[in-house]
Design a protein around this motif. Sequence first.
Motif, PDB file in Angstrom:
ATOM      1  N   PRO A  63       0.820  -1.219   0.000  1.00  0.00           N
ATOM      2  CA  PRO A  63       0.000   0.000   0.000  1.00  0.00           C
ATOM      3  C   PRO A  63       0.853   1.268   0.000  1.00  0.00           C
ATOM      4  O   PRO A  63       0.560   2.216  -0.707  1.00  0.00           O
ATOM      5  CB  PRO A  63      -0.817  -0.120   1.280  1.00  0.00           C
ATOM      6  CG  PRO A  63      -0.806  -1.572   1.632  1.00  0.00           C
ATOM      7  CD  PRO A  63       0.500  -2.099   1.126  1.00  0.00           C
ATOM      8  N   ASP A  64       1.882   1.276   0.797  1.00  0.00           N
ATOM      9  CA  ASP A  64       2.918   2.328   0.726  1.00  0.00           C
ATOM     10  C   ASP A  64       4.175   1.788   1.396  1.00  0.00           C
ATOM     11  O   ASP A  64       4.172   0.656   1.904  1.00  0.00           O
ATOM     12  CB  ASP A  64       2.433   3.652   1.342  1.00  0.00           C
ATOM     13  CG  ASP A  64       2.245   3.567   2.844  1.00  0.00           C
ATOM     14  OD1 ASP A  64       3.183   3.144   3.550  1.00  0.00           O
ATOM     15  OD2 ASP A  64       1.149   3.924   3.324  1.00  0.00           O
ATOM     16  N   HIS A  65       5.227   2.581   1.404  1.00  0.00           N
ATOM     17  CA  HIS A  65       6.524   2.043   1.825  1.00  0.00           C
ATOM     18  C   HIS A  65       6.580   1.641   3.296  1.00  0.00           C
ATOM     19  O   HIS A  65       7.501   0.973   3.735  1.00  0.00           O
ATOM     20  CB  HIS A  65       7.638   3.063   1.516  1.00  0.00           C
ATOM     21  CG  HIS A  65       7.612   4.239   2.440  1.00  0.00           C
ATOM     22  ND1 HIS A  65       6.761   5.308   2.255  1.00  0.00           N
ATOM     23  CD2 HIS A  65       8.294   4.500   3.581  1.00  0.00           C
ATOM     24  CE1 HIS A  65       6.934   6.183   3.235  1.00  0.00           C
ATOM     25  NE2 HIS A  65       7.857   5.719   4.050  1.00  0.00           N
ATOM     26  N   THR A  66       5.571   2.042   4.078  1.00  0.00           N
ATOM     27  CA  THR A  66       5.584   1.670   5.499  1.00  0.00           C
ATOM     28  C   THR A  66       5.108   0.227   5.709  1.00  0.00           C
ATOM     29  O   THR A  66       5.222  -0.311   6.798  1.00  0.00           O
ATOM     30  CB  THR A  66       4.670   2.610   6.323  1.00  0.00           C
ATOM     31  OG1 THR A  66       3.307   2.446   5.892  1.00  0.00           O
ATOM     32  CG2 THR A  66       5.080   4.073   6.163  1.00  0.00           C
ATOM     33  N   TYR A  67       4.540  -0.371   4.665  1.00  0.00           N
ATOM     34  CA  TYR A  67       4.041  -1.742   4.769  1.00  0.00           C
ATOM     35  C   TYR A  67       5.056  -2.718   4.202  1.00  0.00           C
ATOM     36  O   TYR A  67       5.756  -2.396   3.242  1.00  0.00           O
ATOM     37  CB  TYR A  67       2.760  -1.913   3.950  1.00  0.00           C
ATOM     38  CG  TYR A  67       1.547  -1.234   4.521  1.00  0.00           C
ATOM     39  CD1 TYR A  67       0.588  -1.958   5.220  1.00  0.00           C
ATOM     40  CD2 TYR A  67       1.339   0.137   4.339  1.00  0.00           C
ATOM     41  CE1 TYR A  67      -0.547  -1.345   5.726  1.00  0.00           C
ATOM     42  CE2 TYR A  67       0.207   0.755   4.840  1.00  0.00           C
ATOM     43  CZ  TYR A  67      -0.733   0.021   5.537  1.00  0.00           C
ATOM     44  OH  TYR A  67      -1.842   0.633   6.028  1.00  0.00           O
ATOM     45  N   PRO A  68       5.080  -3.961   4.746  1.00  0.00           N
ATOM     46  CA  PRO A  68       5.834  -5.012   4.051  1.00  0.00           C
ATOM     47  C   PRO A  68       5.092  -5.407   2.773  1.00  0.00           C
ATOM     48  O   PRO A  68       3.909  -5.088   2.629  1.00  0.00           O
ATOM     49  CB  PRO A  68       5.822  -6.164   5.061  1.00  0.00           C
ATOM     50  CG  PRO A  68       4.639  -5.930   5.935  1.00  0.00           C
ATOM     51  CD  PRO A  68       4.396  -4.435   5.958  1.00  0.00           C
ATOM     52  N   LEU A  69       5.778  -6.083   1.855  1.00  0.00           N
ATOM     53  CA  LEU A  69       5.093  -6.587   0.656  1.00  0.00           C
ATOM     54  C   LEU A  69       4.101  -7.660   1.087  1.00  0.00           C
ATOM     55  O   LEU A  69       4.437  -8.510   1.905  1.00  0.00           O
ATOM     56  CB  LEU A  69       6.111  -7.212  -0.316  1.00  0.00           C
ATOM     57  CG  LEU A  69       7.239  -6.317  -0.833  1.00  0.00           C
ATOM     58  CD1 LEU A  69       8.128  -7.117  -1.787  1.00  0.00           C
ATOM     59  CD2 LEU A  69       6.677  -5.100  -1.546  1.00  0.00           C
ATOM     60  N   TYR A  70       2.900  -7.640   0.525  1.00  0.00           N
ATOM     61  CA  TYR A  70       1.941  -8.698   0.858  1.00  0.00           C
ATOM     62  C   TYR A  70       2.468 -10.007   0.263  1.00  0.00           C
ATOM     63  O   TYR A  70       2.753 -10.075  -0.938  1.00  0.00           O
ATOM     64  CB  TYR A  70       0.542  -8.368   0.330  1.00  0.00           C
ATOM     65  CG  TYR A  70      -0.467  -9.385   0.809  1.00  0.00           C
ATOM     66  CD1 TYR A  70      -0.937  -9.349   2.113  1.00  0.00           C
ATOM     67  CD2 TYR A  70      -0.897 -10.415  -0.014  1.00  0.00           C
ATOM     68  CE1 TYR A  70      -1.820 -10.305   2.592  1.00  0.00           C
ATOM     69  CE2 TYR A  70      -1.784 -11.382   0.450  1.00  0.00           C
ATOM     70  CZ  TYR A  70      -2.243 -11.314   1.746  1.00  0.00           C
ATOM     71  OH  TYR A  70      -3.106 -12.269   2.223  1.00  0.00           O
ATOM     72  N   PRO A  71       2.607 -11.044   1.089  1.00  0.00           N
ATOM     73  CA  PRO A  71       3.373 -12.217   0.639  1.00  0.00           C
ATOM     74  C   PRO A  71       2.581 -13.293  -0.098  1.00  0.00           C
ATOM     75  O   PRO A  71       3.147 -14.353  -0.384  1.00  0.00           O
ATOM     76  CB  PRO A  71       3.911 -12.772   1.964  1.00  0.00           C
ATOM     77  CG  PRO A  71       2.850 -12.425   2.961  1.00  0.00           C
ATOM     78  CD  PRO A  71       2.254 -11.118   2.507  1.00  0.00           C
TER      79      PRO A  71
END
Length: 255
Positions: A63-71
């Motif tokens: 969603p933005d850089h504060t989130y990890p990549l959804y795996p």
Amino acid sequence: MAIIIKTPQQIEILREAGKIHAKILNQLEEYIRPGLSAMELNNKADELVRAAGAIPAFLNYQPDHTYPLYPASLCVSINDVIVHGIPTDEIIIQDRDLVSIDLGLKYKNMFTDSARTVIVGEVSDEKRQLVADAYKALEIGIAAAKPGNTVGDIGYAIESFNNKKYGNVRELSGHGVGVAIHEDPYVPNYGKPGRGAKLKPGMVIAIEPMFNLGTADVHFWDDGYTVTTADGKASAHVEHTVLITENGPEILTSL
Ligand code: MG
Ligand code: MG
């Protein structure tokens, strides 16, 4: 970000994508059974999406850089998990579960988003009614998605149907979709008539009510994604991608 009005060409692709999307969700519904792990379900989704010449849109989404990549390729949200449950080998589907499957599809560079809540085996009347009412709320929300109305009218329709029977989640909402998986406008499941973005032909939105058997309060996990009910009671989440046409709403993610 401005609301994107889709071109006739983009709409044709979205119609095609929506049919593929619905077929895959049908197949996943058939596939769900007690003993199946959430990861096996995810892998099946991934396989079906790719076999259809599409790409799983949630995989590595951020969603933005504060989130990890959804795996994963699929969100698998069971019982008290409202949305964005990350599938693992350890999560095993049981008899009496409510399993929400939420899939994002990328097809010819266009995106559709749709979710269903699947009842596994015999569940309580209360849970069965919860799921039926979530689907009814989706239908009622979609009926309000016509030109001249606003996103507030959709939210108001869903909230009015809920009528405080269920916890109506406010922290998460529907959204524009099509050129990206998440676009403007927000489409909340509550609202005031006539308020918010005006709906126009060529807009494409994801409408996605989330109803909880208990409190509307939610708990965000520190994995960055999983959202559960604060009281541990069950939740249902259903979603369609809907095109606004001059004649009213057209559900894209159905056959
Ligand atoms: Mg979704
Ligand atoms: Mg969505």
